[in-house]
Enzyme design. Structure first.
Site, mmCIF file in Angstrom:
data_model
loop_
_atom_site.group_PDB
_atom_site.id
_atom_site.type_symbol
_atom_site.label_atom_id
_atom_site.label_comp_id
_atom_site.label_asym_id
_atom_site.label_seq_id
_atom_site.Cartn_x
_atom_site.Cartn_y
_atom_site.Cartn_z
ATOM 1 C CB SER A 148 47.134 32.445 42.315
ATOM 2 O OG SER A 148 48.450 32.943 42.148
ATOM 3 C CE1 TYR A 161 48.754 28.682 39.220
ATOM 4 C CE2 TYR A 161 49.392 30.989 39.437
ATOM 5 C CZ TYR A 161 49.014 29.792 40.012
ATOM 6 O OH TYR A 161 48.871 29.693 41.374
ATOM 7 C CE LYS A 165 45.387 29.005 40.553
ATOM 8 N NZ LYS A 165 44.600 28.078 41.412
#
Length: 274
Positions: A148, A161, A165
């Site tokens: 990401s 998150y 990532k």
């Protein structure tokens, strides 16, 4: 990495995790459009079957396998089923991903562990299940891990998150170095999407008022500003064919964030929101 013609993928096999929706479903459709046999894996069996049936209706070969990427046995089963049905794998896309928003001290352990389990451990299980088979096959192959733009920055209320990532990207870089050291004919790429209009935040969990606000804001932002999953899939295949390790859906935004991070690291600066 070496460039190649996407037409070379015709008649070979692709495996895509997180293929029931969003970027994963789009990648599976694009792979089928290139003449590949496609194995679609996802935890959501009903939606997975819908996508696989849609692809099969075009005349392509598609196999749906319900799979929890956090379970190493499920990934081993996926690899074995793929080998039994189609033989060697030319393209593996470890794409399954989830999010959960909230301040770190408000996130439930279950939500935090789920994000890392899918986004990090799921990629590891995919590598562990498929790479030995790819090496044994001896032919050219490609691995794309979906990270990401969050892998190169840090964002408040999205710590789980971003942490996941960052880890997925580091693992992808290590994999590329390790396979190069083995002189294996397997290329590795990292897909770093920016805003893509998917349902990730419709299904994302959240904790606390800040987490709920972030989830709602991000859902609206992706809806209004995100590129389509099909555009993201096209970008992935274009980058793969061009022999790139770094594949961005939003290269200018990525460059801005990378410069900001480089300046912060080399300048020993305290973190700030991007």
């Amino acid at each position: 990495m070496t460039a190649f013609d996407l037409r070379d993928l015709a008649g070979t096999t692709a495996v895509v995790t997180g293929a029931a929706s969003g970027i994963g479903a789009a990648i599976a459709r694009r792979a089928a459009g290139l003449g590949m046999r496609v194995v679609l894996a996802d935890f959501d069996g009903d939606r997975l079957d819908e996508v696989a049936n849609e692809i099969a209706a075009t005349g392509a070969e598609a196999l749906a396998v319900r799979c929890d990427v956090t379970d190493p046995d499920d990934l081993e089963r996926l690899a074995a089923v793929t080998a039994d049905r189609f033989g060697s794998v030319r393209l593996l896309v470890n794409n399954a991903g989830v999010d959960s928003t909230g301040r770190l001290w408000e996130l439930s352990p279950e939500r935090f562990e789920r994000v890392l389990g899918v986004n990090v451990t799921g990629v590891f299980h995919g590598i562990r299940a498929f790479v030995p088979r790819m090496l044994a096959a001896g032919g050219p192959a490609h691995i794309v891990n979906t990270a990401s733009i969050g892998a190169v920055t840090t964002v408040p209320t999205q710590a789980a998150y971003c942490a996941s990532k960052h880890a997925a990207l580091a693992m992808t870089e290590c994999l590329a170095i390790e396979l190069a050291a083995e002189q294996a004919p397997i290329t590795v790429a990292a897909l770093l999407p920016g805003p893509v209009h998917t349902a990730i935040y419709e299904s994302a969990g959240s904790d606390g008022s800040a987490g709920a606000a972030t989830r709602d804001r991000m859902e609206a932002f992706l809806r209004e500003n995100g590129v389509t999953p099909d555009q993201a899939a096209d970008t992935m295949f274009e980058g793969l064919a061009a022999g790139r390790f770094w594949i961005y859906t939003h290269p200018q935004r990525a460059d801005d964030l990378l410069r900001l991070r480089a300046d912060r690291l080399t300048g020993h600066l305290a973190p700030t929101a991007p």
